[in-house]
Scaffold this motif. Structure first.
Motif, short mmCIF file in Angstrom:
data_model
loop_
_atom_site.label_atom_id
_atom_site.label_comp_id
_atom_site.label_asym_id
_atom_site.label_seq_id
_atom_site.Cartn_x
_atom_site.Cartn_y
_atom_site.Cartn_z
N TYR A 150 0.86 -1.18 0.00
CA TYR A 150 0.00 0.00 0.00
C TYR A 150 0.89 1.23 0.00
O TYR A 150 1.77 1.36 0.86
N ARG B 211 1.78 5.39 -2.13
CA ARG B 211 1.43 6.45 -3.07
C ARG B 211 2.72 7.16 -3.48
O ARG B 211 3.71 7.14 -2.72
N SER C 149 5.77 9.08 -1.18
CA SER C 149 5.79 8.52 0.17
C SER C 149 6.91 7.49 0.27
O SER C 149 7.56 7.14 -0.73
N SER D 59 6.74 4.49 0.35
CA SER D 59 6.50 3.28 -0.41
C SER D 59 7.42 3.17 -1.62
O SER D 59 7.66 2.08 -2.14
N GLU E 223 -0.86 -1.25 -4.38
CA GLU E 223 -2.20 -0.67 -4.27
C GLU E 223 -2.09 0.79 -3.88
O GLU E 223 -1.54 1.13 -2.83
N LEU E 224 -2.59 1.66 -4.75
CA LEU E 224 -2.53 3.10 -4.52
C LEU E 224 -3.55 3.50 -3.46
O LEU E 224 -4.72 3.14 -3.55
N VAL E 225 -3.09 4.26 -2.48
CA VAL E 225 -3.98 4.80 -1.45
C VAL E 225 -3.96 6.32 -1.60
O VAL E 225 -2.98 6.98 -1.26
N GLU E 226 -5.03 6.85 -2.14
CA GLU E 226 -5.11 8.30 -2.37
C GLU E 226 -5.25 9.04 -1.04
O GLU E 226 -5.81 8.53 -0.08
N ARG E 227 -4.76 10.26 -1.01
CA ARG E 227 -4.95 11.12 0.15
C ARG E 227 -6.41 11.55 0.22
O ARG E 227 -7.01 11.92 -0.80
N ASN F 288 6.69 6.59 -10.22
CA ASN F 288 6.33 7.46 -9.09
C ASN F 288 6.68 8.93 -9.32
O ASN F 288 6.60 9.73 -8.40
#
Length: 212
Positions: free
Chosen positions: A5, A7, A10, A12, A29-33, A205
């Protein structure tokens, strides 16, 4: 299969770069703000702090903290040679510099980018940012001095510390000015990002927007 997880922008990024470099199977897996500051439910389930990255191991174990993931993966895949073995005289320096980057430059950078998080004074953000920038400059000076004229922090071989440092170097407010001040860090950065697997992650990224 690992599940990461994260973005862009970050921690990641370093974990993704290591996964690519060692050739481990993973899904990102992209976790949007969230616009309202709330933690997305899918992230809160795996990390109550609501922070990325989070790495789900193949056996279902949950890892947080990018430095911990970096150290774990380097040891898990020794053939990739991203960490010296336990018996190596370089092991202590390897641990030292990964943790140094995580607990100093990374955390100071958060204070610089998100100063209002670190003060209860509604007018205190400017002071927090100013102090953080001064401290981060000193922290980079220490790292640059340790690097010296070596290709990488441990010598001739790239380690996870170099990938971690390259990621954070690209997060500076004025990256070209930063590299002019520390040409040895620029040389290290170019060596790291010349690796095909890392270059792919950097591109995905958008880590080199500073060049445009």
């Amino acid at each position: 299969m690992y599940r990461l997880y994260g973005r862009p922008g970050s921690g990641s990024v370093v974990v993704e770069a290591i996964l690519e470099t060692v050739g481990a199977p993973y899904e990102a897996e992209l976790v949007e703000r969230s616009q309202d500051g709330r933690v997305p439910e899918k992230l809160a389930r795996v990390n109550p702090l609501g922070q990325v990255p989070v790495l789900i191991l193949p056996d279902g174990e949950i890892m947080t903290e990018s430095a911990a993931m970096s150290l774990y993966l380097a040891d898990k895949y020794p053939k990739a040679a991203l960490a010296p073995p336990l018996s190596s005289s370089e092991r202590a320096a390897h641990l030292r510099w990964v943790v140094y980057l995580a607990t100093n430059i990374y955390m100071t950078g958060l204070c610089a980018y998100y100063p209002d998080r670190y003060t209860a004074d509604q007018n205190g953000g400017k002071c927090v940012k100013s102090a953080a920038l001064a401290r981060m400059a000193r922290e980079w000076e220490i790292y640059a001095a340790a690097l010296g004229d070596k290709p990488f922090i441990l010598g001739d071989k790239m380690s996870v510390a170099d990938i971690y440092a390259a990621m954070q170097a690209a997060w500076n407010f004025d990256v070209p000015a930063f590299f002019r001040k520390h040409p040895n860090l620029r040389q290290m950065y170019d060596r790291v990002t010349a690796h095909p697997a890392i270059a792919k992650v950097w591109d995905r990224n958008e880590m080199e927007d500073w060049k445009t």
